[in-house]
Design an enzyme around this catalytic site. Structure first.
Site, mmCIF file in Angstrom:
data_model
loop_
_atom_site.group_PDB
_atom_site.id
_atom_site.type_symbol
_atom_site.label_atom_id
_atom_site.label_comp_id
_atom_site.label_asym_id
_atom_site.label_seq_id
_atom_site.Cartn_x
_atom_site.Cartn_y
_atom_site.Cartn_z
ATOM 1 N N TYR A 86 0.818 -1.209 0.000
ATOM 2 C CA TYR A 86 0.000 0.000 0.000
ATOM 3 C C TYR A 86 0.854 1.262 0.000
ATOM 4 C CZ TYR A 86 -3.932 -2.999 1.400
ATOM 5 O OH TYR A 86 -4.891 -3.952 1.462
ATOM 6 N N LYS A 126 6.136 -13.881 4.113
ATOM 7 C CA LYS A 126 6.430 -14.686 2.918
ATOM 8 C C LYS A 126 7.944 -14.690 2.762
ATOM 9 C CE LYS A 126 4.898 -17.069 -0.616
ATOM 10 N NZ LYS A 126 4.399 -18.441 -0.405
ATOM 11 N N ASP A 155 0.602 -18.007 3.036
ATOM 12 C CA ASP A 155 -0.285 -18.892 2.284
ATOM 13 C C ASP A 155 -0.698 -20.099 3.130
ATOM 14 O OD1 ASP A 155 2.357 -19.642 2.187
ATOM 15 O OD2 ASP A 155 2.408 -20.044 0.044
ATOM 16 N N ASP A 206 -4.839 -7.380 5.773
ATOM 17 C CA ASP A 206 -6.094 -6.972 5.157
ATOM 18 C C ASP A 206 -6.818 -8.189 4.579
ATOM 19 O OD1 ASP A 206 -8.122 -5.419 4.186
ATOM 20 O OD2 ASP A 206 -6.949 -4.440 2.632
ATOM 21 N N ASP A 250 -10.228 -10.445 6.329
ATOM 22 C CA ASP A 250 -11.476 -10.677 5.590
ATOM 23 C C ASP A 250 -11.820 -12.158 5.594
ATOM 24 O OD1 ASP A 250 -11.732 -8.028 5.090
ATOM 25 O OD2 ASP A 250 -11.546 -8.147 2.920
#
Length: 348
Positions: free
Chosen positions: A146, A182, A214, A238, A242
């Site tokens: 972002y 990651k 992941d 983020d 969700d």
């Protein structure tokens, strides 16, 4: 206590759900002898309509003069709204990034709780969710994709976020914390893991386990109960929050707090502005109401008052009332306003 609260009602369903959260706050103030001093602020599409930009410097100054900010959702339909014909820096979401930076909001807390009453709304098998779960997703807000490359001073912000987490959860005897990254691909994730491991040495009572993002996404649907606190960077947090919200039954149940180094915070539901249902009176206000409870707890140190909101939400769900997103057989479907009124009526 006088609670000086900035209010950003936002766009879409934002005004509807924030109105219900204010209704609950007013009832809490009445029961516990406080006063709520609200300052109405414009941000997002509502600000574009009036000022031509998603957030003005004047609004930032007004927000800073408050003790906390309660916010609804911002944005609209990207295909039809004239807001999205503007250059990216003038679109609604740019206001959110700007206010986070202006208020130095570096730590985002998103609790994901599966209420026993909402097991039927959870898409996972009953044997997986038996006993429910209660996790906290802690997401940093200053780096990641972002904001481009993470700067050295912002790494210190991550470390400060770690300190804040430990402080706020100090009464928990054992925290099984997952540091998500990651690191097998990204240099930034390798730096993230290095900082997490360095800071964790200062808190030997905290159990830390690193996990690739992941794998975490898979584990969230395989066995969500294994998670207590998830600590991760901006974009990963983020996305994963969700996912966690749907495991709890609906994103309409996911509260959020964005904090800086003081007790100041911006509190908002994790869901979007849902322009397709705006004005229909069917949006779930519970995430916003629970965000208001977080505001009382973290910005005003009013734990009993926050507890009363959370207990009222649980009581209304136990009594069988549901908005459409969490509706199941045998329950009573109600709208946004009635849900807010029922929760307010159960404040004790």
């Amino acid at each position: 206590m006088n609670l000086k609260i900035g209010v950003i009602k936002g766009d879409g369903i934002g005004p509807e759900i924030v109105t219900e959260a204010m209704k609950v706050l007013n009832k809490v103030a009445e029961v516990y002898g406080h006063t709520c001093d609200y300052t109405q602020l414009l941000m997002g599409g509502a600000s574009i309509d009036v000022h031509g930009v998603p957030l003005t410097d004047e609004t930032i100054a007004e927000a800073k003069a408050c003790d906390a900010v309660l916010m609804g959702s911002i944005g609209g339909d990207a295909k039809t709204s004239p807001w999205y014909k503007l250059e990216p820096s003038k679109r609604p979401e740019a206001g959110l990034l700007k206010i986070r930076k202006a208020l130095n909001l570096f730590a985002n807390l998103r609790p994901a709780v599966l209420y026993d009453e909402l097991k039927g709304a959870c898409p996972l098998k009953e044997e997986i969710t038996e006993g429910g779960f209660d996790m906290m997703i802690m997401r940093e807000l200053t780096g990641g994709l972002y904001f481009g490359e993470r700067k050295t001073e912002e790494v210190n912000g991550v470390m400060t976020a770690q300190d804040s987490l430990t402080y706020n959860e100090e009464e928990i005897r054992r925290i099984a914390k997952r540091g998500l990254d990651k690191a097998n691909v990204l240099d930034s994730s390798r730096l993230w893991r290095k900082v997490v491991e360095e800071v964790s040495k200062d808190y030997p009572e905290v159990t830390v386990e690193n996990m690739l993002v992941d794998n975490c996404a898979m584990q969230l649907v395989k066995d969500p109960k294994q998670f207590d606190v998830i600590l991760t960077e901006n974009m990963f947090g983020d996305i994963l929050s969700d996912e966690a919200s749907m495991v709890t039954g609906s994103i309409g149940m996911l509260a959020s707090a964005s904090l800086n180094e003081t007790k100041f915070g911006l509190y908002e539901p994790s869901g979007g502005s849902a322009p397709d249902i705006a004005g229909k009176g069917i949006a779930n206000p519970i995430a916003t109401i629970l965000s208001a409870a977080m505001m009382l707890r973290f910005s005003f140190d009013l734990d009993k008052e926050a507890d009363s909101i959370e207990a009222a939400v649980s009581k209304v769900l136990k009594d069988g009332y549901r908005t459409i997103d969490i509706m199941s057989d045998g329950k009573t479907q109600i709208g946004t306003e009635e849900m807010g009124s029922l929760i307010a009526a159960n404040i004790q």
